[in-house]
Design a protein around this motif. Structure first.
Motif, PDB file in Angstrom:
ATOM      1  N   VAL A 289       0.851  -1.192   0.000  1.00 47.03           N
ATOM      2  CA  VAL A 289       0.000   0.000   0.000  1.00 47.03           C
ATOM      3  C   VAL A 289       0.884   1.238   0.000  1.00 47.03           C
ATOM      4  O   VAL A 289       1.767   1.383   0.842  1.00 47.03           O
ATOM      5  CB  VAL A 289      -0.913   0.014   1.244  1.00 47.03           C
ATOM      6  N   PRO A 290       0.672   2.172  -0.924  1.00 47.80           N
ATOM      7  CA  PRO A 290       1.518   3.374  -0.995  1.00 47.80           C
ATOM      8  C   PRO A 290       1.361   4.230   0.260  1.00 47.80           C
ATOM      9  O   PRO A 290       0.302   4.285   0.881  1.00 47.80           O
ATOM     10  CB  PRO A 290       0.983   4.103  -2.225  1.00 47.80           C
ATOM     11  N   GLU A 291       2.425   4.933   0.616  1.00 49.62           N
ATOM     12  CA  GLU A 291       2.416   5.763   1.814  1.00 49.62           C
ATOM     13  C   GLU A 291       1.365   6.866   1.716  1.00 49.62           C
ATOM     14  O   GLU A 291       0.710   7.194   2.695  1.00 49.62           O
ATOM     15  CB  GLU A 291       3.798   6.382   2.018  1.00 49.62           C
ATOM     16  N   VAL A 292       1.187   7.425   0.514  1.00 47.60           N
ATOM     17  CA  VAL A 292       0.233   8.507   0.345  1.00 47.60           C
ATOM     18  C   VAL A 292      -1.176   8.049   0.675  1.00 47.60           C
ATOM     19  O   VAL A 292      -1.991   8.805   1.216  1.00 47.60           O
ATOM     20  CB  VAL A 292       0.308   9.087  -1.091  1.00 47.60           C
ATOM     21  N   LEU A 293      -1.464   6.792   0.343  1.00 48.76           N
ATOM     22  CA  LEU A 293      -2.788   6.253   0.653  1.00 48.76           C
ATOM     23  C   LEU A 293      -2.973   6.136   2.166  1.00 48.76           C
ATOM     24  O   LEU A 293      -4.037   6.465   2.702  1.00 48.76           O
ATOM     25  CB  LEU A 293      -2.952   4.892  -0.017  1.00 48.76           C
ATOM     26  N   MET A 294      -1.935   5.708   2.872  1.00 51.36           N
ATOM     27  CA  MET A 294      -2.014   5.580   4.327  1.00 51.36           C
ATOM     28  C   MET A 294      -2.182   6.941   4.996  1.00 51.36           C
ATOM     29  O   MET A 294      -2.908   7.100   5.976  1.00 51.36           O
ATOM     30  CB  MET A 294      -0.753   4.883   4.846  1.00 51.36           C
ATOM     31  N   VAL A 295      -1.496   7.963   4.417  1.00 50.96           N
ATOM     32  CA  VAL A 295      -1.644   9.318   4.941  1.00 50.96           C
ATOM     33  C   VAL A 295      -3.081   9.795   4.779  1.00 50.96           C
ATOM     34  O   VAL A 295      -3.676  10.382   5.682  1.00 50.96           O
ATOM     35  CB  VAL A 295      -0.664  10.281   4.228  1.00 50.96           C
ATOM     36  N   ASP A 296      -3.662   9.523   3.617  1.00 56.90           N
ATOM     37  CA  ASP A 296      -5.055   9.909   3.379  1.00 56.90           C
ATOM     38  C   ASP A 296      -5.985   9.243   4.382  1.00 56.90           C
ATOM     39  O   ASP A 296      -6.924   9.852   4.901  1.00 56.90           O
ATOM     40  CB  ASP A 296      -5.475   9.536   1.955  1.00 56.90           C
ATOM     41  N   TRP A 297      -5.716   7.943   4.603  1.00 61.83           N
ATOM     42  CA  TRP A 297      -6.556   7.218   5.570  1.00 61.83           C
ATOM     43  C   TRP A 297      -6.443   7.837   6.972  1.00 61.83           C
ATOM     44  O   TRP A 297      -7.433   8.049   7.659  1.00 61.83           O
ATOM     45  CB  TRP A 297      -6.136   5.742   5.601  1.00 61.83           C
ATOM     46  N   LEU A 298      -5.203   8.110   7.400  1.00 59.93           N
ATOM     47  CA  LEU A 298      -5.001   8.682   8.726  1.00 59.93           C
ATOM     48  C   LEU A 298      -5.662  10.055   8.851  1.00 59.93           C
ATOM     49  O   LEU A 298      -6.326  10.359   9.836  1.00 59.93           O
ATOM     50  CB  LEU A 298      -3.506   8.804   9.035  1.00 59.93           C
ATOM     51  N   LYS A 299      -5.474  10.884   7.822  1.00 56.50           N
ATOM     52  CA  LYS A 299      -6.079  12.215   7.870  1.00 56.50           C
ATOM     53  C   LYS A 299      -7.600  12.128   7.904  1.00 56.50           C
ATOM     54  O   LYS A 299      -8.270  12.881   8.616  1.00 56.50           O
ATOM     55  CB  LYS A 299      -5.626  13.031   6.662  1.00 56.50           C
ATOM     56  N   SER A 300      -8.145  11.209   7.119  1.00 61.14           N
ATOM     57  CA  SER A 300      -9.597  11.040   7.092  1.00 61.14           C
ATOM     58  C   SER A 300     -10.115  10.607   8.459  1.00 61.14           C
ATOM     59  O   SER A 300     -11.139  11.095   8.941  1.00 61.14           O
ATOM     60  CB  SER A 300      -9.975  10.004   6.029  1.00 61.14           C
ATOM     61  N   LEU A 301      -9.390   9.704   9.111  1.00 62.67           N
ATOM     62  CA  LEU A 301      -9.819   9.205  10.407  1.00 62.67           C
ATOM     63  C   LEU A 301      -9.698  10.283  11.481  1.00 62.67           C
ATOM     64  O   LEU A 301     -10.609  10.509  12.284  1.00 62.67           O
ATOM     65  CB  LEU A 301      -8.974   7.979  10.792  1.00 62.67           C
ATOM     66  N   LEU A 302      -8.537  10.982  11.462  1.00 63.01           N
ATOM     67  CA  LEU A 302      -8.292  11.972  12.504  1.00 63.01           C
ATOM     68  C   LEU A 302      -9.157  13.215  12.354  1.00 63.01           C
ATOM     69  O   LEU A 302      -9.308  13.987  13.286  1.00 63.01           O
ATOM     70  CB  LEU A 302      -6.816  12.368  12.501  1.00 63.01           C
ATOM     71  N   SER A 303      -9.713  13.423  11.182  1.00 58.31           N
ATOM     72  CA  SER A 303     -10.566  14.597  10.986  1.00 58.31           C
ATOM     73  C   SER A 303     -11.929  14.433  11.625  1.00 58.31           C
ATOM     74  O   SER A 303     -12.666  15.401  11.793  1.00 58.31           O
ATOM     75  CB  SER A 303     -10.720  14.878   9.481  1.00 58.31           C
ATOM     76  N   ARG A 304     -12.294  13.199  11.969  1.00 60.07           N
ATOM     77  CA  ARG A 304     -13.606  12.961  12.578  1.00 60.07           C
ATOM     78  C   ARG A 304     -13.543  13.250  14.079  1.00 60.07           C
ATOM     79  O   ARG A 304     -12.568  12.911  14.736  1.00 60.07           O
ATOM     80  CB  ARG A 304     -14.048  11.521  12.330  1.00 60.07           C
ATOM     81  N   LYS A 305     -14.588  13.853  14.610  1.00 62.36           N
ATOM     82  CA  LYS A 305     -14.587  14.266  16.014  1.00 62.36           C
ATOM     83  C   LYS A 305     -14.857  13.080  16.931  1.00 62.36           C
ATOM     84  O   LYS A 305     -15.986  12.622  17.061  1.00 62.36           O
ATOM     85  CB  LYS A 305     -15.644  15.354  16.248  1.00 62.36           C
ATOM     86  N   ARG A 306     -13.778  12.601  17.519  1.00 61.24           N
ATOM     87  CA  ARG A 306     -13.889  11.497  18.473  1.00 61.24           C
ATOM     88  C   ARG A 306     -12.907  11.734  19.615  1.00 61.24           C
ATOM     89  O   ARG A 306     -11.888  12.405  19.425  1.00 61.24           O
ATOM     90  CB  ARG A 306     -13.559  10.152  17.811  1.00 61.24           C
ATOM     91  N   PRO A 307     -13.121  11.154  20.797  1.00 61.17           N
ATOM     92  CA  PRO A 307     -12.116  11.223  21.858  1.00 61.17           C
ATOM     93  C   PRO A 307     -10.842  10.507  21.407  1.00 61.17           C
ATOM     94  O   PRO A 307     -10.879   9.617  20.552  1.00 61.17           O
ATOM     95  CB  PRO A 307     -12.779  10.492  23.036  1.00 61.17           C
ATOM     96  N   ALA A 308      -9.719  10.882  22.032  1.00 58.18           N
ATOM     97  CA  ALA A 308      -8.432  10.294  21.655  1.00 58.18           C
ATOM     98  C   ALA A 308      -8.446   8.773  21.795  1.00 58.18           C
ATOM     99  O   ALA A 308      -7.910   8.050  20.948  1.00 58.18           O
ATOM    100  CB  ALA A 308      -7.324  10.899  22.519  1.00 58.18           C
ATOM    101  N   ALA A 309      -9.083   8.278  22.875  1.00 53.07           N
ATOM    102  CA  ALA A 309      -9.126   6.824  23.085  1.00 53.07           C
ATOM    103  C   ALA A 309      -9.885   6.142  21.954  1.00 53.07           C
ATOM    104  O   ALA A 309      -9.505   5.053  21.496  1.00 53.07           O
ATOM    105  CB  ALA A 309      -9.782   6.514  24.425  1.00 53.07           C
ATOM    106  N   GLU A 310     -10.952   6.779  21.483  1.00 52.80           N
ATOM    107  CA  GLU A 310     -11.735   6.196  20.399  1.00 52.80           C
ATOM    108  C   GLU A 310     -10.929   6.183  19.094  1.00 52.80           C
ATOM    109  O   GLU A 310     -10.980   5.228  18.319  1.00 52.80           O
ATOM    110  CB  GLU A 310     -13.033   6.991  20.216  1.00 52.80           C
ATOM    111  N   TRP A 311     -10.125   7.253  18.855  1.00 53.91           N
ATOM    112  CA  TRP A 311      -9.269   7.265  17.666  1.00 53.91           C
ATOM    113  C   TRP A 311      -8.283   6.100  17.675  1.00 53.91           C
ATOM    114  O   TRP A 311      -8.066   5.431  16.677  1.00 53.91           O
ATOM    115  CB  TRP A 311      -8.493   8.581  17.599  1.00 53.91           C
ATOM    116  N   VAL A 312      -7.675   5.882  18.830  1.00 51.72           N
ATOM    117  CA  VAL A 312      -6.690   4.796  18.926  1.00 51.72           C
ATOM    118  C   VAL A 312      -7.357   3.457  18.670  1.00 51.72           C
ATOM    119  O   VAL A 312      -6.830   2.597  17.946  1.00 51.72           O
ATOM    120  CB  VAL A 312      -6.000   4.818  20.305  1.00 51.72           C
ATOM    121  N   ARG A 313      -8.537   3.252  19.239  1.00 51.35           N
ATOM    122  CA  ARG A 313      -9.231   1.981  19.017  1.00 51.35           C
ATOM    123  C   ARG A 313      -9.612   1.819  17.549  1.00 51.35           C
ATOM    124  O   ARG A 313      -9.484   0.730  16.975  1.00 51.35           O
ATOM    125  CB  ARG A 313     -10.486   1.914  19.906  1.00 51.35           C
TER     126      ARG A 313
END
Length: 937
Positions: free
Chosen positions: A61-85
Motif C-alpha cells: 500500500v503506498p504511503e500517500v494512501l495511508m496518509v489519506d486514511w489517517l487524515k480522514s480518520l483523525l478529521s472525525r470528532k472522536r475522543p483520543a481513546a476512540e481514535w486509537v481503538r
C-alpha cells in the motif's frame, strides 16, 4: 461496565494493533500545522511498521494512501481513546486485506486478470481505479459461477467470496458504509468453509450494526457467528480460536441485550459466556483487548447474578479484581486498563461495605481513586468517568463520617460538591446529581453540628431542604426524595431545639408531619411511612404542648393515637405499635395535666396503664415494658393524690415501687432504676405523712435516702442526684421530728444542711437549691423550738426570713412563693420572740404585716390574671387564635380585634334579630374585652 472496544478488535487485536497511543493523538491534535505534518509522518511510519508485522511482511500500500486514511480518520470528532481503538481496528482490517490480496494476486500472477490490474492500480495509489477493476472482476466471477457446472463451482465460489471480502475490507479501510449484502453473499458462498478472514468480516459487520444502533441485526449476526464457531468446534481443529469466537459471540450478544435493558436474556448469555471463560484458556491470553472483554463478561455476570447467588458473586468479585490488576500491569499505558481497574476496585469496595468490612472497603475505594488519577493522565475524562469518581468520593466521605473525622469529612466534601455541581451543569428541571448534592449537604450539616458550628449546620440543612423540596413527589430508583425531605425537616427541627426560633422549629415539625401524611395517603398501609407519620405527629404534639399551645397539642396527640391504634390492631401486644398507643395516651394525659384537667388526665392515664399492664403480663423483660409500667403507675398515683383519692394513689405508688424493685434485681447498678425506686419511696412517704402515719413515712423516707445515697456515690456529683439525696435526708429529719426523736432529727437535718452549704458555690444559681437552703433553716427553727431552744430557733427563723427576702426576684409567680415563705418565717420568728418577751417582736410584727399585705396584693393580681385568661379562653374560637397567640398579641391589637367582633355580631343581630346564641356571644366578648382592658397587667 460498557464494552470499550469493538468485537473485531477484541478477537484480532493481538495481531493487529496500530501502535499509536492516546498521548500521540492528543499531541497531534494540539500541535500547530507544521508540527502536525512532522507528527503525521512519524505516525504513518509507526502504522506501516505495525501493518507489516501484522500482515507478515512488507506491504504494497503506498504511503500517500495511508496518509489519506489517517487524515480522514483523525478529521472525525472522536475522543483520543476512540481514535486509537479505531486505528487498531483499521490496522487489523488492513492486515486482513493485505493477506487476502497477497494470496489472491499470487495465484493469478502471469495471467491477464482484472485482479492483477486492480493490484497495479492500488500500487499506483489510484483507489478509484482499484475499486472499479475489483467490481468488474466480481461481476465476471458471478457470471463464471453461474455458467459453471456443479462440479466446477467450488473454486469459483471461493474466488468470488474472497473478492467480495476484499471489497468489504477496502470499504472499511476507506471508512465507507459497510455492505451487509456482500457479507450475506460471502456467508452463502463459504458456508461450512469459513476461515479467519470470513470471521473477521462477520465481526466487522457486528461492529457496524452496533455503531448504527441496529441491535436486532447485531444479534442476528452474532447468532450466525456463534453457529459457525459451534460447527467448527465439533469438527475439531483450531479449538482455541473457535472457543474465543464462541465466547465473544455470547459476551457481545449479552452486552446488546443489556443495552436494551433486557436483563433476563442478558443473564442467560452472560451465564454461558462465563462458563466458556471457565472452561477455556481465554483468561490466560495476554492481550489487553481480550482481557478487557473478559473483564466485562465477569463484571456483568457478577452484577446480574448478585441477587441470585451471593456466594458465587463473592468469588467473582475476587476474580474480577485479579483480572483487572493483571490488565493494568500488562498495559499501563492504556487508559481503559486503569478505568477497568477503578471500576473493579469500586465493585470490591461496595461488596466489602455491604459485608460491614469498612476498613477494607475504604482501601478499595482509595485504590479506585488512584486508578482514576492514572486514567485521567492518559486520556480526556468524560462525564461517565467523572460519575465513577464522584461515586467513589461519596463512598469515601461516608467512611470518614462513620469514623467521625469531621474536619477530614468537610475537606473531602468540597471536591465532591464541585464534581457534582459540574455534572449537574446544563441539566434542566431535574438535575442528575441532586442526590449526591443532597448527601454532601447532609453530611456537611452533620459535621458542622458535631463540631458545634450550629449556624453553618443550619445553613447546610437549608440547602438540603432546597434540594428535597424541588424533588418531592418524584419517583426515583436512586433516591427516595419524600423520605429525604421528611428526614431533612426532622433534622432541622432537632438542630433548632433550644434555639431562639420556636416558630421556625414549629414550621419544620409541621412540614415533616405534612410530608408523612401525604405519603401515607399515597401509600396506605406502608409500614415505614405509618411509623414516620406517627413520629412526626407525636413530636409535633409534644413541641406544641411545651410551647403552651395545648389545644393544637391535644389535636396532634389524638391524631397520633389514631395512627397507633390503626396499626396496632391485629399486630399483637408485643409490637412496637402497642407501645406507641401507650405513648400517645401518655401524651394526652400530659396535655390534660398541663391544662389542669385532672379527671380527663386520669381517664387517658388509666387507658395507658391497661396497655402497659398487658405488655407487662406478656413479657416483663421486653424493652421499655418495666419502664412504661413504672411511669404510668407513678403518674396514676400523683393524679389520684391530686384528686383526693389517697387510698388508690398509695396502691399505684406501691405497684410502681414493686416494678422498680423488680428492675433493680436484674440491673442493681442502674442509675435510672435507683432514682425511680427512691422517687416511689418519697411519694409513698408523702401519702403516709398526709395521713400522719409518721412511722410508715419515716420508713419509706429512710429507704429512699439509702437509694439516693447509692446513686450519688456511683456518679459524678450533679445537681439532680445531689438534690434527690438532700430531699430524702430532709424528709427523714422531718419525720424524726414529728416522732419527737430529736437526736435523730438533728443528725438528718444537719446532714441535709451541710450538703447544701458544702455545694452551695457550685449550684447557687439553681432555684431549687435556694429552696433547699430556706427549708433547711426553717426546719431547724422548728427543731430548736420543739426542744425549747427558743434563742436558737429565733436565729434559724431569722436566717430563713433573710433567705426569703433576698430571693424575691423573678416572675410574679416566683415572687408570690417567696412572699409566702417570708411571711411564714416572719410569723415563726415573731412567735418565738414573743415567747421570750423580746421587744424586737413588735418591729418584726410590723414587717410581717407589710409582707402579708404584699402577699395579699400579689394573690389578688394573680387571681385577676386567672380570671382574664379564663374570659379570653371563652372567645379564642371566635378570634381564631390560640391562647399563646392571644397572650403574645399587643393589648391594643387584641382589644381592637375584640371590638370588631362585637360590632360585627351586633350588625348581624340588627339584620337577623337577636338569638340566645348571639346574645351569649356578645356577652362573652364583652367580658373578654373588659378582662383585657382592666384585668391584664
Amino acid at each position: 461496565m460498557k464494552m470499550t472496544g469493538g468485537a473485531f478488535q477484541i478477537l484480532d487485536s493481538g495481531t493487529a494493533q496500530s501502535g499509536l497511543t492516546e498521548h500521540q493523538v492528543r499531541q497531534f491534535l494540539a500541535a500547530e500545522p507544521l508540527e502536525q505534518e512532522r507528527l503525521l509522518d512519524s505516525m504513518v511510519r509507526q502504522v506501516q511498521v505495525s501493518l507489516e508485522s501484522a500482515s507478515g511482511g512488507r506491504i504494497s500500500v503506498p504511503e500517500v494512501l495511508m496518509v489519506d486514511w489517517l487524515k480522514s480518520l483523525l478529521s472525525r470528532k472522536r475522543p483520543a481513546a476512540e481514535w486509537v481503538r479505531r486505528m487498531d481496528v483499521w490496522v487489523g482490517v488492513a492486515a486482513n486485506f493485505e493477506r487476502l490480496r497477497t494470496e489472491m494476486v499470487a495465484q493469478r500472477v502471469g495471467i491477464d486478470d482484472g485482479l492483477v490490474r486492480a493490484n497495479a492500480a492500488l500500487h499506483a495509489g489510484n483507489q478509484a481505479q482499484f475499486a472499479l477493476l475489483l467490481d468488474a472482476e466480481i461481476q465476471r466471477s458471478e457470471s463464471d459461477l453461474h455458467a459453471a457446472s456443479p462440479g466446477g463451482q467450488l473454486p469459483l465460489r471461493r474466488r468470488l467470496a474472497d473478492q467480495l471480502m476484499l471489497r468489504a475490507f477496502m470499504a472499511e479501510l476507506r471508512l465507507q458504509e459497510f455492505s451487509f449484502k456482500d457479507l450475506e453473499r460471502v456467508l452463502e458462498l463459504r458456508h461450512g468453509d469459513e476461515d479467519q478472514s470470513v470471521i473477521a468480516l462477520l465481526l466487522l459487520a457486528v461492529d457496524s450494526a452496533q455503531f448504527a444502533n441496529e441491535p436486532d441485526r447485531s444479534i442476528g449476526l452474532l447468532h450466525r457467528l456463534r453457529g459457525i464457531a459451534e460447527d467448527k468446534l465439533q469438527a475439531g481443529p483450531a479449538v482455541d480460536y473457535w472457543q474465543r469466537v464462541q465466547w465473544l459471540a455470547r459476551a457481545v450478544t449479552a452486552g446488546v441485550h443489556l443495552s436494551r435493558n433486557d436483563e433476563a436474556l442478558a443473564f442467560a448469555e452472560f451465564a454461558e459466556a462465563h462458563r466458556l471463560l471457565d472452561s477455556s484458556n481465554i483468561l490466560s491470553i495476554r492481550d489487553p483487548a481480550v482481557k478487557l472483554m473478559a473483564l466485562q463478561t465477569l463484571f456483568n455476570w457478577a452484577v446480574l447474578s448478585s441477587g441470585k447467588n451471593p456466594e458465587g458473586f463473592s468469588k467473582l468479585e475476587g476474580q474480577i479484581l485479579k483480572v483487572a490488576r493483571d490488565l493494568a500491569r500488562m498495559s499501563p499505558s492504556r487508559a481503559d486498563s486503569w478505568l477497568a481497574l477503578a471500576i473493579s476496585e469500586l465493585l470490591s469496595g461496595t461488596v466489602a461495605m455491604s459485608s460491614g468490612k469498612m476498613a477494607q472497603a475504604e482501601r478499595h475505594v482509595e485504590n479506585c481513586l488512584k486508578a482514576l488519577d492514572k486514567h485521567a493522565k492518559l486520556t480526556n475524562v468524560v462525564a461517565e468517568v467523572s460519575q465513577i469518581r464522584l461515586y467513589a468520593l461519596t463512598m469515601l466521605s461516608y467512611f470518614i463520617a462513620q469514623k467521625e473525622a469531621w474536619v477530614e469529612l468537610l475537606a473531602i466534601l468540597k471536591p465532591v460538591e464541585g464534581l457534582a455541581t459540574e455534572l449537574n451543569h446544563g441539566s434542566e428541571k431535574t438535575p442528575a446529581m441532586d442526590d449526591v448534592l443532597y448527601s454532601v449537604h447532609a453530611h456537611r450539616a452533620l459535621a458542622y453540628s458535631s463540631l458545634g458550628r450550629k449556624d453553618e449546620g443550619l445553613a447546610s440543612l437549608g440547602q438540603v431542604l432546597e434540594i428535597t423540596e424541588r424533588h418531592l413527589g418524584e419517583v426515583s430508583e436512586a433516591m427516595d426524595w419524600e423520605f429525604a425531605g421528611w428526614r431533612a425537616h426532622v433534622g432541622m427541627a432537632v438542630l433548632l431545639t433550644g434555639s431562639k426560633s420556636p416558630e421556625r422549629l414549629l414550621r419544620h415539625r409541621k412540614r415533616a408531619a405534612e410530608i408523612a401524611r401525604n405519603a401515607v395517603v399515597r401509600k396506605p398501609g406502608h409500614p415505614d411511612w405509618e411509623e414516620r407519620y406517627w413520629d412526626s405527629v407525636h413530636e409535633l404534639g409534644e413541641m406544641l404542648n411545651e410551647a403552651g399551645d395545648t389545644s393544637a397539642a391535644f389535636e396532634a396527640a389524638k391524631e397520633s393515637l389514631k395512627i397507633a391504634q390503626r396499626n396496632a390492631t391485629g399486630s399483637g401486644t408485643e409490637s412496637q405499635w402497642s407501645r406507641k398507643v401507650f405513648r400517645s395516651l401518655w401524651e394526652l394525659g400530659t396535655i390534660e395535666l398541663d391544662r389542669g384537667d385532672g379527671q380527663n388526665a386520669m381517664e387517658h392515664s388509666e387507658a395507658a396503664a391497661r396497655v402497659a399492664r398487658d405488655r407487662y403480663a406478656l413479657d416483663a423483660s421486653a424493652e421499655f415494658v418495666l419502664n412504661d409500667r413504672w411511669l404510668i403507675e407513678n403518674r396514676l398515683g400523683s393524679i389520684r393524690s391530686s384528686l383526693g383519692d389517697d387510698h388508690s394513689a398509695l396502691q399505684s405508688h406501691q405497684v410502681a415501687l414493686s416494678v422498680a424493685q423488680e428492675a433493680l434485681k436484674s440491673e442493681p447498678n442502674s442509675d435510672d432504676w435507683i432514682e425511680n425506686a427512691a422517687q416511689s419511696h418519697e411519694r409513698i412517704a408523702r401519702i403516709f405523712n398526709d395521713r400522719q402515719d409518721w412511722v410508715s413515712s419515716l420508713r419509706h423516707s429512710q429507704a429512699g435516702a439509702v437509694l439516693a445515697g447509692r446513686r450519688l456515690a456511683a456518679t459524678e456529683v450533679n445537681f439532680e442526684a445531689l438534690r434527690g439525696y438532700w430531699l430524702h435526708q430532709f424528709n427523714v429529719g422531718r419525720m424524726h421530728l414529728k416522732l419527737k426523736e430529736h437526736g435523730e432529727a438533728r443528725a438528718a437535718l444537719t446532714l441535709a444542711r451541710d450538703l447544701v452549704r458544702r455545694h452551695w458555690h457550685r449550684f447557687s444559681g439553681e432555684e431549687l437549691w435556694q429552696d433547699s437552703r430556706w427549708f433547711n433553716e426553717q426546719e431547724f427553727g422548728h427543731l430548736e423550738e420543739s426542744e425549747g431552744s427558743l434563742g436558737n430557733a429565733e436565729v434559724a427563723y431569722a436566717r430563713a426570713a433573710s433567705i426569703a427576702e433576698e430571693s424575691r426576684t423573678g416572675s410574679d409567680d416566683v415572687l408570690r412563693v417567696w412572699l409566702a415563705r417570708a411571711v411564714e418565717s416572719l410569723e415563726s420568728q415573731v412567735r418565738v420572740q414573743s415567747a421570750q418577751g423580746n421587744m424586737d417582736a413588735l418591729r418584726r410584727s410590723s414587717l410581717l404585716a407589710t409582707r402579708y399585705r404584699d402577699l395579699q396584693a400579689a394573690e389578688h393580681r394573680n387571681n385577676r390574671r386567672i380570671d382574664a385568661r379564663k374570659a379570653i379562653s371563652f372567645v379564642l374560637a371566635d378570634l381564631d387564635l390560640s391562647l399563646e397567640q392571644a397572650q403574645a398579641m399587643p393589648r391594643a391589637d387584641l382589644m381592637e380585634r375584640l371590638q370588631q367582633l362585637i360590632d360585627a355580631t351586633r350588625d348581624t343581630t340588627r339584620a337577623k334579630g337577636m338569638t340566645g346564641e348571639r346574645s351569649e356571644r356578645i356577652l362573652r366578648m364583652q367580658n373578654a374585652l373588659f378582662a383585657v382592658r382592666h384585668l391584664l397587667d
